[in-house]
Design a protein around this motif. Structure first.
Motif, PDB file in Angstrom:
ATOM      1  N   UNK A 110     -34.493 132.457 -37.996  1.00  0.00           N
ATOM      2  CA  UNK A 110     -34.814 131.089 -37.560  1.00  0.00           C
ATOM      3  C   UNK A 110     -36.253 130.948 -37.065  1.00  0.00           C
ATOM      4  N   UNK A 111     -36.764 131.966 -36.406  1.00  0.00           N
ATOM      5  CA  UNK A 111     -38.143 131.905 -35.919  1.00  0.00           C
ATOM      6  C   UNK A 111     -39.108 131.886 -37.099  1.00  0.00           C
ATOM      7  N   UNK A 112     -38.834 132.699 -38.112  1.00  0.00           N
ATOM      8  CA  UNK A 112     -39.709 132.732 -39.284  1.00  0.00           C
ATOM      9  C   UNK A 112     -39.678 131.414 -40.045  1.00  0.00           C
ATOM     10  N   UNK A 113     -38.515 130.780 -40.109  1.00  0.00           N
ATOM     11  CA  UNK A 113     -38.423 129.464 -40.750  1.00  0.00           C
ATOM     12  C   UNK A 113     -39.262 128.458 -39.973  1.00  0.00           C
ATOM     13  N   UNK A 114     -39.164 128.497 -38.656  1.00  0.00           N
ATOM     14  CA  UNK A 114     -39.955 127.585 -37.825  1.00  0.00           C
ATOM     15  C   UNK A 114     -41.446 127.819 -38.015  1.00  0.00           C
ATOM     16  N   UNK A 115     -41.857 129.077 -38.041  1.00  0.00           N
ATOM     17  CA  UNK A 115     -43.272 129.399 -38.254  1.00  0.00           C
ATOM     18  C   UNK A 115     -43.721 128.905 -39.628  1.00  0.00           C
ATOM     19  N   UNK A 116     -42.899 129.145 -40.637  1.00  0.00           N
ATOM     20  CA  UNK A 116     -43.241 128.706 -41.987  1.00  0.00           C
ATOM     21  C   UNK A 116     -43.356 127.205 -42.098  1.00  0.00           C
ATOM     22  N   UNK A 117     -42.442 126.482 -41.472  1.00  0.00           N
ATOM     23  CA  UNK A 117     -42.490 125.013 -41.540  1.00  0.00           C
ATOM     24  C   UNK A 117     -43.686 124.468 -40.772  1.00  0.00           C
ATOM     25  N   UNK A 118     -44.000 125.064 -39.641  1.00  0.00           N
ATOM     26  CA  UNK A 118     -45.168 124.607 -38.888  1.00  0.00           C
ATOM     27  C   UNK A 118     -46.445 124.899 -39.659  1.00  0.00           C
ATOM     28  N   UNK A 119     -46.523 126.077 -40.288  1.00  0.00           N
ATOM     29  CA  UNK A 119     -47.701 126.427 -41.057  1.00  0.00           C
ATOM     30  C   UNK A 119     -47.845 125.506 -42.260  1.00  0.00           C
ATOM     31  N   UNK A 120     -46.730 125.230 -42.940  1.00  0.00           N
ATOM     32  CA  UNK A 120     -46.777 124.388 -44.132  1.00  0.00           C
ATOM     33  C   UNK A 120     -47.159 122.956 -43.797  1.00  0.00           C
ATOM     34  N   UNK A 121     -46.655 122.439 -42.685  1.00  0.00           N
ATOM     35  CA  UNK A 121     -46.940 121.055 -42.323  1.00  0.00           C
ATOM     36  C   UNK A 121     -48.277 120.900 -41.623  1.00  0.00           C
ATOM     37  N   UNK A 122     -48.927 122.008 -41.279  1.00  0.00           N
ATOM     38  CA  UNK A 122     -50.226 121.942 -40.632  1.00  0.00           C
ATOM     39  C   UNK A 122     -50.157 121.682 -39.132  1.00  0.00           C
TER      40      UNK A 122
END
Length: 124
Positions: A110-122
């Motif tokens: 879940x943490x990696x998904x959150x990091x990925x979504x934050x990185x993708x959305x800027x």
């Protein structure tokens, strides 16, 4: 209170991983993953059906499933393939590696998904 809920969540995730490991013990990965997906989807089926046939019942609640067009569905399909590939790899790892290695890795998903979504959305 949140600390108690965090420990409860961790314990339930541990039980989930242990039961998943047990279900993979003498079975193939893909049928176990398929059945897990089917039974888990049954939890959401009533909300989907109620939202489709009686939209006023769940309207404005967090259980409401909105009607969306192709523009949204294509992103849902792409994300579904990404999640499915992650699950396939995770189940194979779960089957062939010790639970003491796979459990902590699964806990970080879940943490990696959150990091990925934050990185993708800027927003990260």
């Amino acid at each position: 209170m949140w600390l108690l809920l965090a420990f409860l969540s961790a314990a339930l995730l541990g039980f989930y991983d242990a039961f998943k490991k047990q279900s993979l013990k003498d079975n193939a990965v893909l049928p176990v993953l398929f059945l897990n997906t089917i039974f888990s989807s049954l939890i959401f089926l009533p909300f989907i059906l109620i939202s489709a046939f009686a939209p006023s019942v769940l309207g404005g609640t967090m259980f409401d499933v909105p009607v969306v067009g192709w523009e949204v569905h294509k992103f849902i399909i792409i994300e579904s393939f990404i999640v499915l590939s992650s699950w396939i790899f995770g189940y194979f790892w779960m089957k062939h590696l010790p639970l003491t290695i796979v459990g902590p890795i699964n806990a970080t998903r879940p943490v990696m998904v959150l990091v990925g979504r934050c990185w993708y959305s800027g927003n990260g």
